[in-house]
Design a protein around this motif. Structure first.
Motif, PDB file in Angstrom:
ATOM      1  N   LEU A  35       0.752  -1.071   0.086  1.00  0.00           N
ATOM      2  CA  LEU A  35       0.130  -0.057  -0.048  1.00  0.00           C
ATOM      3  C   LEU A  35       0.650   1.107   0.063  1.00  0.00           C
ATOM      4  O   LEU A  35       0.479   2.348  -0.894  1.00  0.00           O
ATOM      5  N   ASP A  36       1.755   1.500   0.801  1.00  0.00           N
ATOM      6  CA  ASP A  36       2.749   2.497   1.012  1.00  0.00           C
ATOM      7  C   ASP A  36       3.401   2.615  -0.609  1.00  0.00           C
ATOM      8  O   ASP A  36       3.677   3.664  -0.829  1.00  0.00           O
ATOM      9  N   GLY A  37       3.823   1.503  -1.165  1.00  0.00           N
ATOM     10  CA  GLY A  37       4.514   1.636  -2.378  1.00  0.00           C
ATOM     11  C   GLY A  37       3.577   2.352  -3.513  1.00  0.00           C
ATOM     12  O   GLY A  37       3.816   2.875  -4.481  1.00  0.00           O
ATOM     13  N   ALA A  38       2.371   1.706  -3.417  1.00  0.00           N
ATOM     14  CA  ALA A  38       1.301   2.085  -4.221  1.00  0.00           C
ATOM     15  C   ALA A  38       0.957   3.676  -4.152  1.00  0.00           C
ATOM     16  O   ALA A  38       0.936   4.531  -5.265  1.00  0.00           O
ATOM     17  N   VAL A  39       0.978   4.226  -2.808  1.00  0.00           N
ATOM     18  CA  VAL A  39       0.858   5.611  -2.637  1.00  0.00           C
ATOM     19  C   VAL A  39       2.013   6.299  -3.384  1.00  0.00           C
ATOM     20  O   VAL A  39       2.087   7.473  -3.709  1.00  0.00           O
ATOM     21  N   GLY A  91      12.882  10.801  -8.488  1.00  0.00           N
ATOM     22  CA  GLY A  91      13.859  11.248  -7.557  1.00  0.00           C
ATOM     23  C   GLY A  91      13.306  12.230  -6.616  1.00  0.00           C
ATOM     24  O   GLY A  91      13.752  12.092  -5.231  1.00  0.00           O
ATOM     25  N   TRP A  92      12.154  12.943  -7.006  1.00  0.00           N
ATOM     26  CA  TRP A  92      11.468  13.656  -5.787  1.00  0.00           C
ATOM     27  C   TRP A  92      10.728  12.951  -4.735  1.00  0.00           C
ATOM     28  O   TRP A  92      10.773  13.419  -3.653  1.00  0.00           O
ATOM     29  N   SER A  93      10.251  11.659  -5.480  1.00  0.00           N
ATOM     30  CA  SER A  93       9.144  10.977  -4.544  1.00  0.00           C
ATOM     31  C   SER A  93      10.319  10.313  -3.598  1.00  0.00           C
ATOM     32  O   SER A  93       9.887  10.045  -2.491  1.00  0.00           O
ATOM     33  N   GLU A 120       6.767   1.463  13.851  1.00  0.00           N
ATOM     34  CA  GLU A 120       7.788   0.736  13.621  1.00  0.00           C
ATOM     35  C   GLU A 120       7.654   0.165  12.215  1.00  0.00           C
ATOM     36  O   GLU A 120       8.698   0.129  11.283  1.00  0.00           O
ATOM     37  N   ARG A 121       6.613  -0.222  12.189  1.00  0.00           N
ATOM     38  CA  ARG A 121       6.302  -1.104  10.552  1.00  0.00           C
ATOM     39  C   ARG A 121       5.989  -0.044   9.434  1.00  0.00           C
ATOM     40  O   ARG A 121       7.018  -0.538   8.473  1.00  0.00           O
ATOM     41  N   LEU A 122       5.832   0.949   9.653  1.00  0.00           N
ATOM     42  CA  LEU A 122       5.651   2.371   8.612  1.00  0.00           C
ATOM     43  C   LEU A 122       7.187   2.617   8.357  1.00  0.00           C
ATOM     44  O   LEU A 122       7.354   2.724   7.251  1.00  0.00           O
ATOM     45  N   LEU A 129      11.977   0.778   2.748  1.00  0.00           N
ATOM     46  CA  LEU A 129      12.064  -0.436   1.575  1.00  0.00           C
ATOM     47  C   LEU A 129      11.767   0.357   0.124  1.00  0.00           C
ATOM     48  O   LEU A 129      12.401   0.277  -0.512  1.00  0.00           O
ATOM     49  N   ASN A 130      10.563   1.305   0.421  1.00  0.00           N
ATOM     50  CA  ASN A 130      10.106   1.964  -0.636  1.00  0.00           C
ATOM     51  C   ASN A 130      11.294   2.828  -1.127  1.00  0.00           C
ATOM     52  O   ASN A 130      11.210   3.368  -2.483  1.00  0.00           O
ATOM     53  N   THR A 131      11.780   3.634  -0.287  1.00  0.00           N
ATOM     54  CA  THR A 131      12.660   4.533  -0.534  1.00  0.00           C
ATOM     55  C   THR A 131      13.972   3.930  -1.324  1.00  0.00           C
ATOM     56  O   THR A 131      14.311   4.650  -2.208  1.00  0.00           O
TER      57      THR A 131
END
Length: 357
Positions: A70-74, A121-123, A154-156, A162-164
């Motif tokens: 979900l975080d990656g989709a956002v 790069g900005w995201s 912590e999970r977030l 990881l998404n960074t």
């Protein structure tokens, strides 16, 4: 990019980093030897014993990858929005990129991969900012108004980390693809040149990129191991993991430095560049607060006499607090004076190459 925390009783509330370390230690013990602890460090005799560590799901890279969907989709949605904004600004010649490289404004459709690389790069910078803020909130005093629990934070923190890494990698790969797309050599020669210029330090030998691209490469090459070491902390040991994890802040600093040097959107003075500096204020303030009120008792700055035989460590902690305070003061001075390193006027002519001079 997980927080570096290790509270010592009787601290009032354990952080998720303590839970991770306790879990690793519990896995090395027999069930009979595991002693559950409450937040204060003392377990009342009448308190019900919590579930043993073996009954709790273990945090793994696979589980965090699933949790980060979900975080990656956002992140992808925000990247798409940034791409649309950058593309619209270059077409209207409102972007400073049109001043640096006007040939892109003449044919924006031919350079869409470059603008998409910029968007990633900005995201990536935004997600790195969120990751650092979460890490500082977890390793320092947590505000009472924060609605999320420590485990959820912590999970977030782990999923944004990881998404960074993924966003930085996508930024670099698209930059390489853009180089290949406009190289007139054979595909294999173009691919090799793009690889060297994008991923080999010193490979990009022209313009501002001679400095800015190696800085971005360093951010990527540090982010990958530092972000993934958390998942093998039980093998390298919690102390080693904590020491290495302290260098995570360097990834963020390198990312900001790379952006200010090479981001054509923020080359010149203006609100876009000013916003980058403004975003650093919360980071500097939280970092100073984390040093002044650390979660771990061993990192607190008490009188030197309270630490016999560790004068060097006390001096180092004091120096860190002074430097953090000075950084915050410098940021405030930059914003107050407007002297943020931006260019006052465009260069004479950079319309023919990617050199970014």
């Amino acid at each position: 990019m997980q927080p570096n925390t290790d509270r010592t009783a009787p601290d009032p509330e354990p952080t998720a980093g303590d839970a991770a370390e306790a879990e690793a230690q519990a896995q090395a013990q027999t069930p009979a030897a595991r002693v559950p602890q409450q937040s204060g460090g003392d377990t009342p005799a009448s308190a019900p014993a919590p579930a043993p560590a073996s009954a709790r799901p273990r945090v793994t890279l696979r589980s965090d990858l699933r949790a980060g969907v979900l975080d990656g989709a956002v992140a992808l949605v925000i990247t798409a929005a940034i791409f649309v904004l950058l593309y619209a600004r270059i077409r209207s010649r409102a972007s400073s990129t049109a001043t640096v490289m006007p040939f892109m404004a003449d044919d924006p459709g031919g350079f869409w991969m470059y603008f998409l690389s910029q968007a990633f790069g900005w995201s990536a910078l935004l997600w790195a900012w969120v990751t650092v803020v979460l890490g500082l909130l977890l390793s320092g005093p947590r505000p009472a108004w924060l609605p999320m629990s420590v485990p959820r934070l912590e999970r977030l923190h782990r999923t944004t980390s990881l998404n960074t890494i993924s966003l930085i990698a996508a930024h670099a790969l698209l930059f390489a693809a853009e180089l290949i797309n406009h190289d007139t050599d054979a595909w294999y020669a173009a691919a090799w040149t793009a690889f060297v210029e994008s991923f080999v330090p010193g490979g990009y030998a022209s313009g501002t990129g001679r400095i800015a691209i190696p800085i971005g490469q360093a951010a990527l090459y540090l982010a990958i191991p530092l972000g993934l070491l958390f998942y093998i902390r039980h093998r390298i040991g919690p102390t080693t993991w904590r020491v290495l994890h302290r260098f995570v802040i360097a990834v963020y600093i390198l990312s900001v430095w790379h952006t200010l040097l090479y981001g054509t959107n923020v080359w010149y003075d203006g609100w876009f560049r000013t916003s980058i500096w403004l975003l650093q204020l919360p980071i500097a303030a939280l970092f100073l607060l984390r040093l002044l009120r650390p979660a771990r008792r061993s990192q607190r700055l008490t009188a030197p006499s309270a630490h016999p035989g560790s004068q060097a460590g006390w001096t180092l902690r004091l120096t860190g607090r002074i430097l953090a305070g000075a950084t915050l003061a410098i940021l405030l001075a930059v914003l107050a004076t407007g002297r943020d390193g931006g260019r006052a006027e465009p260069p004479a002519d950079t319309s023919s190459t990617h050199n970014h001079d």
